[in-house]
Each structure stands twice: as structure tokens, then as C-alpha cells.
Write a protein that holds these residues in place. Structure first.
Motif, short mmCIF file in Angstrom:
data_model
loop_
_atom_site.label_atom_id
_atom_site.label_comp_id
_atom_site.label_asym_id
_atom_site.label_seq_id
_atom_site.Cartn_x
_atom_site.Cartn_y
_atom_site.Cartn_z
N GLY A 62 -30.70 -80.25 22.56
CA GLY A 62 -30.07 -79.27 21.69
C GLY A 62 -29.67 -77.99 22.41
N SER A 63 -30.35 -77.68 23.50
CA SER A 63 -30.00 -76.47 24.26
C SER A 63 -28.61 -76.58 24.87
CB SER A 63 -31.03 -76.22 25.36
OG SER A 63 -30.99 -77.24 26.34
N MET A 64 -28.10 -77.80 25.02
CA MET A 64 -26.77 -77.99 25.59
C MET A 64 -25.68 -77.47 24.66
SD MET A 64 -27.25 -81.81 27.20
CE MET A 64 -25.62 -81.77 27.95
N ILE A 65 -26.00 -77.31 23.36
CA ILE A 65 -25.01 -76.79 22.42
C ILE A 65 -25.45 -75.44 21.85
CG2 ILE A 65 -24.02 -79.01 21.80
CD1 ILE A 65 -25.82 -79.08 19.37
N GLY A 66 -26.32 -74.76 22.57
CA GLY A 66 -26.64 -73.38 22.23
C GLY A 66 -27.96 -73.17 21.52
N ALA A 67 -28.76 -74.21 21.31
CA ALA A 67 -30.06 -74.01 20.66
C ALA A 67 -30.98 -73.24 21.59
CB ALA A 67 -30.68 -75.36 20.29
N PRO A 68 -31.65 -72.20 21.10
CA PRO A 68 -32.51 -71.38 21.95
C PRO A 68 -33.87 -72.04 22.17
CG PRO A 68 -32.57 -70.53 19.73
CD PRO A 68 -31.59 -71.69 19.71
N GLY A 69 -34.67 -71.44 23.03
CA GLY A 69 -36.03 -71.90 23.23
C GLY A 69 -36.30 -72.37 24.65
N LEU A 70 -37.39 -73.09 24.79
CA LEU A 70 -37.80 -73.58 26.10
C LEU A 70 -36.78 -74.55 26.69
CD1 LEU A 70 -41.58 -74.19 25.29
CD2 LEU A 70 -40.65 -72.38 26.75
N GLY A 71 -36.10 -75.27 25.84
CA GLY A 71 -35.09 -76.21 26.35
C GLY A 71 -33.97 -75.52 27.09
N ARG A 72 -33.60 -74.32 26.63
CA ARG A 72 -32.54 -73.57 27.32
C ARG A 72 -32.99 -73.18 28.72
NH1 ARG A 72 -29.95 -68.54 24.23
NH2 ARG A 72 -29.16 -70.27 22.96
N GLN A 73 -34.28 -72.86 28.87
CA GLN A 73 -34.80 -72.52 30.19
C GLN A 73 -34.74 -73.73 31.12
OE1 GLN A 73 -35.83 -69.35 31.07
NE2 GLN A 73 -35.06 -68.78 29.05
N VAL A 74 -35.08 -74.89 30.60
CA VAL A 74 -35.02 -76.11 31.41
C VAL A 74 -33.59 -76.41 31.81
CG1 VAL A 74 -35.45 -78.60 31.43
CG2 VAL A 74 -37.11 -77.05 30.36
N LEU A 75 -32.66 -76.31 30.85
CA LEU A 75 -31.25 -76.57 31.14
C LEU A 75 -30.71 -75.59 32.17
CD1 LEU A 75 -28.66 -78.15 30.46
CD2 LEU A 75 -28.22 -76.47 28.66
N SER A 76 -31.04 -74.32 32.04
CA SER A 76 -30.60 -73.32 33.00
C SER A 76 -31.15 -73.61 34.40
CB SER A 76 -31.04 -71.93 32.54
OG SER A 76 -30.70 -70.94 33.50
N SER A 77 -32.40 -74.05 34.47
CA SER A 77 -33.00 -74.39 35.76
C SER A 77 -32.32 -75.59 36.38
CB SER A 77 -34.50 -74.66 35.58
OG SER A 77 -35.15 -73.54 35.04
N LEU A 78 -31.94 -76.55 35.54
CA LEU A 78 -31.23 -77.73 36.05
C LEU A 78 -29.87 -77.35 36.61
CD1 LEU A 78 -30.89 -80.82 36.31
CD2 LEU A 78 -30.07 -80.83 33.95
N GLN A 79 -29.17 -76.48 35.90
CA GLN A 79 -27.83 -76.07 36.36
C GLN A 79 -27.89 -75.28 37.66
OE1 GLN A 79 -26.65 -73.96 32.82
NE2 GLN A 79 -25.67 -75.75 31.90
N ARG A 80 -28.99 -74.55 37.87
CA ARG A 80 -29.13 -73.72 39.07
C ARG A 80 -30.00 -74.37 40.13
NH1 ARG A 80 -30.46 -67.92 36.06
NH2 ARG A 80 -28.55 -67.84 34.77
N ALA A 81 -30.47 -75.59 39.84
CA ALA A 81 -31.35 -76.32 40.78
C ALA A 81 -32.59 -75.52 41.13
CB ALA A 81 -30.57 -76.68 42.06
N GLU A 82 -33.17 -74.83 40.13
CA GLU A 82 -34.39 -74.05 40.32
C GLU A 82 -35.58 -74.92 39.90
OE1 GLU A 82 -33.71 -70.64 37.93
OE2 GLU A 82 -32.44 -69.64 39.41
N VAL A 83 -36.16 -75.60 40.86
CA VAL A 83 -37.21 -76.57 40.57
C VAL A 83 -38.44 -75.91 39.96
CG1 VAL A 83 -38.71 -78.35 41.56
CG2 VAL A 83 -36.38 -78.04 42.43
N GLY A 84 -38.85 -74.79 40.53
CA GLY A 84 -40.05 -74.12 40.06
C GLY A 84 -39.92 -73.64 38.63
N THR A 85 -38.83 -72.98 38.31
CA THR A 85 -38.61 -72.47 36.95
C THR A 85 -38.52 -73.64 35.96
OG1 THR A 85 -37.41 -70.58 37.86
CG2 THR A 85 -37.15 -71.02 35.52
N GLY A 86 -37.84 -74.69 36.37
CA GLY A 86 -37.73 -75.86 35.50
C GLY A 86 -39.08 -76.50 35.23
N PHE A 87 -39.93 -76.56 36.26
CA PHE A 87 -41.26 -77.14 36.08
C PHE A 87 -42.10 -76.30 35.13
CE2 PHE A 87 -45.75 -77.31 37.28
CZ PHE A 87 -45.99 -78.67 37.16
N VAL A 88 -42.05 -74.97 35.29
CA VAL A 88 -42.83 -74.08 34.44
C VAL A 88 -42.40 -74.23 32.98
CG1 VAL A 88 -43.24 -71.65 33.87
CG2 VAL A 88 -43.36 -72.42 36.24
N SER A 89 -41.09 -74.24 32.73
CA SER A 89 -40.59 -74.38 31.37
C SER A 89 -40.89 -75.76 30.80
CB SER A 89 -39.08 -74.13 31.33
OG SER A 89 -38.77 -72.85 31.85
N GLY A 90 -40.74 -76.78 31.63
CA GLY A 90 -41.04 -78.14 31.19
C GLY A 90 -42.50 -78.30 30.84
#
Length: 284
Positions: A233-261
Motif C-alpha cells: 500500500g505504501s506504493m500508492i501513498g499509504a503512510p507508515g512503516l511500509g513507506r520507510q521500507v519502500l524508500s529504503s528499497l528505492q535508495r538501496a539503504e539496507v540498514g534502514t530497510g532492515f530496521v523498518s522491516g
């Protein structure tokens, strides 16, 4: 074989779906706008309510709830303290509250729609025959596909995320409600009939109480499926932890993605254990 398919006329299914979507958007645009406003207001209000309590107090209250829900065992409350403390420590508290609001609204809408449909399916073989293929279709369709009509009807934001989550998470509640009522023994139904129970009395005083544990299992599955839609849902603008994971994926930030996941995992475990514990309490 190729020649056989060559003589079959081409059916422009994609064009038909596009035309139907355009017609719905134009005809029911006002209703979609109203639902968008109501949904956004509801989720914003729920998030504001959850934000009233300081994070430390919120964590303690959830831990106390977990303590009593789990029959005064300490495993779940300790996990709540550690897990939510981790989320707070990593600066993801507001994102988690947004995620909880999204899950609560999606699950509540799914339950409000799903339980009556399950009752109807259990009471009517015609309704059961109609609902079964529809539910099969809803459960087998890839979750990403639900984002397309959600965006077409509601645009970008949290409401289309709720819409997609409801469609994706609705089937378990319907199926388990149907199953729970159908599993009630005929002897109990005949006993209720012999005492002159009306249809509503039999439903609310006999069938639903006896099927409650099965229905709660469906509610548990619905809630977990709604949570699984957080990242999608974060792919269409839903807020929350999913948006953090999606942003980390787009920026290839492994650490941030792991923390949010890991924050999503913590929330998933707490919700799963709480709903299971509440179901056991109600059963006994």
C-alpha cells in the motif's frame, strides 16, 4: 492448433475493463470523493487519538492488555515492552501509529462486511455458490493488481491503501464465519428450534457464540493479511512503516530497510499473539 486459435475472435477484455472503470469513475465519482474524505478523516482522527498518550504510557498499556489477554503470562508483555521499545528507540514511533491506524480501519471494514456475508453464505446454498468463486478470485489475484482500481477510484493516498487492503483481507472472515456456523451440530440447532427460538434468536444466542472461536481465527487471518499489505500500500501513498521500507528499497539503504522491516515484524507478532490470546479467552 495455431490455426484453431486463429479462427477464434479476439475479445478486447482489457478495453472492456478500461471502459467499465472509466464509467464507474465518472458515474460514482461523487461517492468516491465522499468515501475518500470520510476515510481520510477517520484514519487521521484515529492516529491523533493513538498519539495522545506518550509513547512510554502507550507501550505500558499494550503490555498490560497483553498480560491479561494471555491469561497473566509474562512472555507476550515482555515482548511488547522490548519490541515497541525498539521501535521507539529507532525513531519509528509515528510511522508505527500510522500503520496501526491503517490496519485497524482495514480490519474493521473487512469484519463489518465479512461476518454478514459469512452468515449469508452459511444460511443459503445459493449465496454460498455465488460467493465461493468470488472469494477464490480475491485470494488468488496478486495483491499488486488491487492497487490499480484503488488508484483509479481514489487517487493516491491512504484511502486507496485501505481499499486494497480490504479487498485482499476480506475472504478469511467470510470463509471462517461460514465454516464456524456450518460446523455447529444439528442436535444443538434442533434443540434451539424445539424451544421455539426465532431465526435471530438462534443466530445471536446459539450459532454465533458457538462459532465465535472459528470466527476469531478468521479475524486473526484478516488482520495479518491487512498488515501484509502495508508495504504494498505504501506504493500508492499509504503512510507508515511500509513507506520507510519502500524508500529504503528505492535508495538501496539496507540498514534502514532492515530496521523498518523488523518494526513490521514486531507489530505483526504482537497483533497475531493478541488476537489469538483474545480468541482463547473468549472460547473458554
Amino acid at each position: 492448433m495455431n490455426s484453431l486459435f486463429a479462427i477464434v475472435p479476439h475479445f478486447p477484455v482489457a478495453d472492456w475493463v478500461e471502459a467499465a472503470t472509466d464509467w464507474l469513475t465518472q458515474t460514482l465519482g461523487g461517492m468516491f470523493d465522499v468515501l475518500q474524505t470520510i476515510g481520510q478523516t477517520l484514519i487521521d482522527g484515529l492516529t491523533s487519538i493513538l498519539s495522545i498518550a506518550p509513547p512510554a504510557l502507550f507501550i505500558v498499556l499494550i503490555a498490560v492488555l497483553a498480560y491479561f489477554a494471555s491469561e497473566k503470562k509474562w512472555g507476550l508483555p515482555v515482548f511488547v515492552l522490548i519490541g515497541f521499545g525498539y521501535v521507539l528507540n529507532q525513531g519509528l514511533w509515528s510511522e508505527m501509529l500510522n500503520t496501526i491506524s491503517l490496519i485497524l480501519v482495514s480490519s474493521l471494514v473487512s469484519i463489518i462486511i465479512g461476518v454478514p456475508l459469512g452468515i449469508l453464505s452459511a444460511k443459503s446454498e445459493v449465496a454460498h455458490a455465488i460467493l465461493k468463486p468470488i472469494l477464490d478470485f480475491m485470494q488468488t489475484m496478486p495483491a499488486f493488481v488491487y492497487l490499480i482500481p484503488a488508484v483509479a477510484f481514489f487517487g493516491i493516498g491512504v484511502v486507496p491503501g485501505v481499499f486494497a487492503s480490504v479487498i485482499f483481507s476480506l475472504p478469511p472472515t467470510v470463509r471462517f464465519t461460514d465454516l464456524g456456523i456450518r460446523q455447529i451440530s444439528n442436535e444443538l440447532i434442533e434443540a434451539a428450534d424445539s424451544f421455539g427460538s426465532s431465526g435471530p434468536q438462534k443466530l445471536f444466542k446459539v450459532e454465533l457464540p458457538l462459532a465465535k472461536s472459528t470466527i476469531m481465527a478468521g479475524v486473526n487471518q484478516t488482520t495479518m493479511l491487512a498488515l501484509s499489505m502495508v508495504v504494498i500500500g505504501s506504493m500508492i501513498g499509504a503512510p507508515g512503516l511500509g513507506r520507510q521500507v519502500l524508500s529504503s528499497l528505492q535508495r538501496a539503504e539496507v540498514g534502514t530497510g532492515f530496521v523498518s522491516g523488523l518494526g513490521i515484524v514486531v507489530l505483526a507478532i504482537v497483533i497475531d499473539r493478541l488476537t489469538q490470546a483474545l480468541a482463547r479467552d473468549k472460547k473458554h
